[in-house]
Scaffold this motif. Sequence first.
Motif, PDB file in Angstrom:
ATOM      1  N   CYS A  86     -39.488  19.516   1.122  1.00 54.87           N
ATOM      2  CA  CYS A  86     -38.227  19.504   0.367  1.00 54.87           C
ATOM      3  C   CYS A  86     -38.584  19.330  -1.114  1.00 54.87           C
ATOM      4  CB  CYS A  86     -37.349  18.346   0.839  1.00 54.87           C
ATOM      5  SG  CYS A  86     -35.911  18.105  -0.205  1.00 54.87           S
ATOM      6  N   CYS A  89     -36.436  15.651  -2.233  1.00 54.93           N
ATOM      7  CA  CYS A  89     -36.851  14.328  -1.752  1.00 54.93           C
ATOM      8  C   CYS A  89     -38.313  14.283  -1.335  1.00 54.93           C
ATOM      9  CB  CYS A  89     -35.956  13.847  -0.607  1.00 54.93           C
ATOM     10  SG  CYS A  89     -36.216  14.695   0.959  1.00 54.93           S
ATOM     11  N   CYS A 133     -32.682  20.979   2.913  1.00 57.94           N
ATOM     12  CA  CYS A 133     -33.385  19.870   3.564  1.00 57.94           C
ATOM     13  C   CYS A 133     -32.453  19.120   4.517  1.00 57.94           C
ATOM     14  CB  CYS A 133     -33.901  18.911   2.479  1.00 57.94           C
ATOM     15  SG  CYS A 133     -34.500  17.339   3.124  1.00 57.94           S
ATOM     16  N   CYS A 136     -32.003  15.008   3.088  1.00 57.24           N
ATOM     17  CA  CYS A 136     -31.217  14.650   1.904  1.00 57.24           C
ATOM     18  C   CYS A 136     -30.029  15.588   1.730  1.00 57.24           C
ATOM     19  CB  CYS A 136     -32.096  14.629   0.647  1.00 57.24           C
ATOM     20  SG  CYS A 136     -32.685  16.241   0.123  1.00 57.24           S
TER      21      CYS A 136
END
Length: 493
Positions: A86, A89, A133, A136
């Motif tokens: 990701c 994050c 993602c 998140c």
Amino acid sequence: MDALVSLCKRRGFIFQSSEIYGGLGSAWDYGPLGVELKRNIRNLWWQDVVHRRADVVGIEAAVLMHPRVWEASGHLERFTDPMVDCRACKRRFRADKLDEQPWTHYCPAKKDNKFEVPAGESCKHCGARRTLCPECGRGELTEPRQFNMMLKTFLGPVEDDAALTYLRPETAQAMFVNFENVLQATRRKLPFGIAQIGRSFRNEITPGNFIFRTREFEQMEMEFFVNPHDTVDGRPADEYWHDYWIEERLAWYRRYGIRAENLQLREHPKEELAHYSKRTVDIEYRFAIGWSELEGIANRTDFDLKQHAAFSGKSLTYFDEERKAHVVPYVIEPAAGVDRSVLAFMTDAYHEEEVRGEKRVVLRFHPDIAPVKIAVLPLLKKREDIVARAREVRDCLARHWVVVYDDTAAIGRLYRRQDEVGTPFCLTVDVQTVGDAGRGEVGDQRVTIRDRDSMEQIRVPLAELPAVFGRLLGGSAWAEVAREYPRVGADRS
Ligand SMILES: [Zn+2]
Ligand SMILES: [Zn+2]
């Protein structure tokens, strides 16, 4: 599972690694009882797979091996998982497992609404599917990249590629690279096996489920070399021996107390077979997380020996006297995990039952598996003569078995504590045993032995203890031994 994990910590089977620093993800330490349990499993495997067989020998190789080993074995190229990262994050996921978890979604159809959408489903408000993602819910994901699961390390003073090597991801390769050494040293004829127990390491991205999947683990592996030109009972030798080891290994788990209904065989379909395998069958156990692999038994063909011969330039063959020709043996490999076996034996042994209105937790371990075989308990810890005699008995029995002495609670509580960790027999020394010296009594020189599973008790002369425990821990049934001695009323708990 939760009850078992909590028992493991409370009673000293398994602790989280580096717990005072907040723990290290999916790494575990075996405590005083866990280490005994694990040693028993290892020793029984070694006893049955190596010592009792005329056709298997053992080795213990270094964890660190020449980096070329992993080129030859195919691990450098193929021991990989496709990973995505990701960009927001920085979490990393397996590309092929992304939609197997619920995903976080900021829905454009609903203002300020953050949802968790179930795994694999689309949003029921806007119909969107997951593209970002899953954790998140905001970050873009990178293209999948192959991520090698071997743990790297650097040898020597300079951190460059020349010094790069790996912690072994399996013990098996040491048996292949030592094939010629063992053959020369032992003058073996095919078929024969080379066995090893040791640590392996895999940089799993999604470890978990307690000790089921960890990055550092212990394997019990055996490579059984057979002549592919031989036949046994009219079948190719490799196929005969593959079936033989599947049956043998399945019987091993049952022999040490795992219930038949919790074991099953699973044939790997063609598309699932590893690149070296002609056929693989897993022994699966019904873990709390569902049916999962306990041991794999693979027919690795001549793949590994041929690869190492090609990469090392050394001949790894066997001279077949009958055919006057060099042959490359086929390999049957039963590969078991020690930690998974610990979990399976504990799961299978764990029972909760009601005894006289109270919950009793008992680990019904086979005596050979149980970490402690006998607990010696003084009925009154304030009577010096009782305590002294109990300690004497403990020291005498400890020459043959793992024995503990405990006087830290009342007898009922002490029995329950031993039941909970699976100790097959408790022995109590009481007033009757030692008599009352003040009144000139010598006592009956007998002690009470209590059976964990039936909770029955018998009265046995001190002099006969080694013989009685020799039978009880050597395979004789409790009922058979107990009928030769006077019964005592139900246990005092
Ligand atoms: Zn993210
Ligand atoms: Zn939506």
